[in-house]
Enzyme design. Structure first.
Site, PDB file in Angstrom:
ATOM      1  N   ARG A   1       0.800  -1.208   0.000  1.00  0.00           N
ATOM      2  CA  ARG A   1       0.000   0.000   0.000  1.00  0.00           C
ATOM      3  C   ARG A   1       0.842   1.271   0.000  1.00  0.00           C
ATOM      4  O   ARG A   1       0.591   2.189  -0.778  1.00  0.00           O
ATOM      5  CB  ARG A   1      -0.892   0.043   1.250  1.00  0.00           C
ATOM      6  CG  ARG A   1      -2.224  -0.607   1.104  1.00  0.00           C
ATOM      7  CD  ARG A   1      -2.704  -1.060   2.464  1.00  0.00           C
ATOM      8  NE  ARG A   1      -1.761  -2.033   2.994  1.00  0.00           N
ATOM      9  CZ  ARG A   1      -1.800  -3.305   2.658  1.00  0.00           C
ATOM     10  NH1 ARG A   1      -2.718  -3.755   1.859  1.00  0.00           N
ATOM     11  NH2 ARG A   1      -0.906  -4.137   3.123  1.00  0.00           N
TER      12      ARG A   1
ATOM     13  N   LYS B   1      26.397  -4.454  -1.682  1.00  0.00           N
ATOM     14  CA  LYS B   1      27.869  -4.413  -1.745  1.00  0.00           C
ATOM     15  C   LYS B   1      28.465  -3.816  -0.477  1.00  0.00           C
ATOM     16  O   LYS B   1      29.668  -3.657  -0.384  1.00  0.00           O
ATOM     17  CB  LYS B   1      28.318  -3.563  -2.942  1.00  0.00           C
ATOM     18  CG  LYS B   1      27.835  -4.054  -4.289  1.00  0.00           C
ATOM     19  CD  LYS B   1      28.305  -3.075  -5.374  1.00  0.00           C
ATOM     20  CE  LYS B   1      27.584  -3.321  -6.688  1.00  0.00           C
ATOM     21  NZ  LYS B   1      27.704  -2.153  -7.581  1.00  0.00           N
TER      22      LYS B   1
ATOM     23  N   HIS C   1       5.336   5.748  11.674  1.00  0.00           N
ATOM     24  CA  HIS C   1       4.820   5.677  10.313  1.00  0.00           C
ATOM     25  C   HIS C   1       3.861   6.864  10.162  1.00  0.00           C
ATOM     26  O   HIS C   1       2.646   6.695  10.121  1.00  0.00           O
ATOM     27  CB  HIS C   1       4.093   4.340  10.121  1.00  0.00           C
ATOM     28  CG  HIS C   1       3.803   4.001   8.696  1.00  0.00           C
ATOM     29  ND1 HIS C   1       4.064   4.855   7.647  1.00  0.00           N
ATOM     30  CD2 HIS C   1       3.270   2.885   8.136  1.00  0.00           C
ATOM     31  CE1 HIS C   1       3.703   4.263   6.515  1.00  0.00           C
ATOM     32  NE2 HIS C   1       3.218   3.077   6.779  1.00  0.00           N
TER      33      HIS C   1
END
Lengths: 310, 155
Positions: free
Chosen positions: A57, A86, A135
């Site tokens: 989402r 890397k 969030h």
């Protein structure tokens, strides 16, 4: 202070006025988000999405939001194909990619990653989830869903149910609800209670907060039932997870005791904490909530990149 | 009593004296200062369990020929809030002040959250904001974790 050029790392970065401005702008974005009207506000702008954790989402709604505003996005959807593999540090990765686009949206498994990225980046950084931290854009969506259902947030009785310890959306949401003067009820398995860091912030605001062992005890006085998934990926061992898995469930018998106005929200994905039979009930608002991710993120991107939403 | 103390820690010509450190905490203070950051030509004298009229028993650290940075010295307040700092030049006390807890503590403590970005392989120094002064509580500027047990988190 406008939102143009600002980072969004924690919901604490936003004042109540900032949030209200975003919610108003999100409402104006609805016809564009639905594809009924066309908008070119961010023509020529490029959004860089760097996702170091899985997402459906958040990533797609940011990409859609950018496209609906006429902008373009470039995306790292799988960190294993980047130079991180890397051994490149997040700091260097962000320093480099911040030179390409006009803003960065970052999801990362480590708490504080967005703040580190903001220090490495010359462009605004939007936190799309940092480990078990925060969030904030999900919180804006949650608030937009409540605003849409009730026309206000102040005074709403919101019950937060589920994994309140590792669920980062709850950490951001609880702080915002306190800012808006909502009344909070929290219900979780004993091992998944709100972290002391969040509790400390809430206590400082003087918000009314009640803790109950069983969600049944508060369902009759609830306006918004906000359900979260138990975050299996955050548990150290499976035994600890098994102990709490399935310890709560929202189903039709529970909702039969709820007031008519009650809406059920969930940041999704769900894995069984809301029965599929609930989807067709008038209480279910979580799919609409997921759609609101587009207009809310459109509003945020417009205000951050253009300084205006119309 | 004074005579004994003078025998153990003689006055220094130039440098920094950290006095009135809480009893037995000198080694923690040294960990905050970072002994590896003190130049090799600086003699460091440590006295532990010294009788004190002011606080009963205390520790003292003298660092010769180095004036330590205020940033590091103030971080001492985390473990030794009663400490005083004296800057000595040509055997005279040029400056004397108590340690003062700053608003931020950088590069001194590890964040106790193993998932914090500052504990990954990133080129970043830890950073804490002082959110409460009595008792002292710090908040990681990156992940937001609260810390009140500083000895366990010394870098």
């Amino acid at each position: 202070m406008g939102l143009k050029g600002r980072d969004l790392l924690s919901i604490r970065d936003l004042s109540k006025e900032d949030i209200e401005e975003i919610l108003k702008a999100a409402h104006r974005m609805l016809p564009y988000a639905e594809g009924k009207k066309v908008n070119h506000l961010l023509d020529g702008k490029i959004l860089t999405l760097a996702f170091f954790e899985p997402s459906t989402r958040t990533r797609l709604s940011f990409e859609t939001a950018m496209a609906r505003l006429g902008g373009t996005s470039v995306t790292i959807a799988d960190a294993s194909v980047t130079s991180v593999k890397k051994g490149e540090t997040l700091h260097d990765t962000v320093r480099v990619i911040s030179q390409y686009g006009d803003a960065i949206v970052l999801r990362h498994p480590n708490e504080g990653a967005a703040r580190l990225a903001a220090r490495a980046s010359a462009k605004p950084v939007i936190n799309a989830g940092d480990g078990t931290g925060e969030h904030p854009t999900q919180t804006l969506i949650d608030l937009a869903a409540m605003q849409e259902a009730f026309g206000k947030i102040a005074g709403l009785r919101v019950t937060l149910l589920g994994d309140l310890k590792y669920g980062r959306t709850v950490h951001s949401l609880a702080r915002a609800l306190a800012l808006f003067g909502a009344r909070l009820v929290v219900s979780s398995p004993p091992s998944l209670r709100l972290p002391v860091e969040v509790r400390e912030d809430l206590d400082r605001t003087g918000v009314e907060i009640r803790e109950i062992p069983k969600v049944e005890d508060a369902i009759q006085e609830t306006d918004v039932l906000y359900v979260t998934r138990i975050q299996r990926e955050r548990f150290g061992d499976d035994a600890e997870y098994a102990e709490v898995a399935g310890s709560y469930r929202v189903d039709l018998p529970l909702l039969a005791r709820a007031p008519e106005r009650l809406v059920v929200l969930h940041p999704l994905p769900r894995i069984g904490e809301i029965g599929p039979a609930v989807d067709d009930s008038p209480h279910a608002a979580y799919f609409r909530q997921a759609f609101l991710g587009v207009p809310v993120r459109m509003a945020l991107l417009a205000l951050t990149l253009a300084g205006r939403a119309s | 009593m004074t005579a004994v103390r003078e025998l153990k820690l003689t006055p220094i010509q130039n440098g920094t004296v950290i006095d009135h450190i809480g009893n037995g905490l000198a080694l923690e203070v040294l960990r905050i200062l970072g002994i590896e950051r003190i130049q090799q030509s600086s003699t460091v004298s440590i006295a532990i369990h010294v009788p004190s009229q002011k606080i009963g028993w205390k520790d003292i650290i003298k660092v010769e020929n180095m004036e330590l940075s205020a940033r590091k010295l103030n971080a001492i307040a985390l473990v030794a809030p009663t400490a005083t700092i004296s800057i000595i030049r040509e055997q005279r006390v040029r400056e004397k002040r108590p340690v003062a807890l700053p608003d931020r503590i950088d590069g001194v403590l590890h964040c106790p959250n193993p998932g914090c970005i500052t504990n990954q392989r990133e080129p970043v120094e830890s950073e804490f904001e002082v959110v409460r002064r009595k008792p002292i509580v710090l908040r990681c500027a990156y992940c937001g974790r609260l810390v009140d047990d500083f000895l366990a988190q010394l870098a």
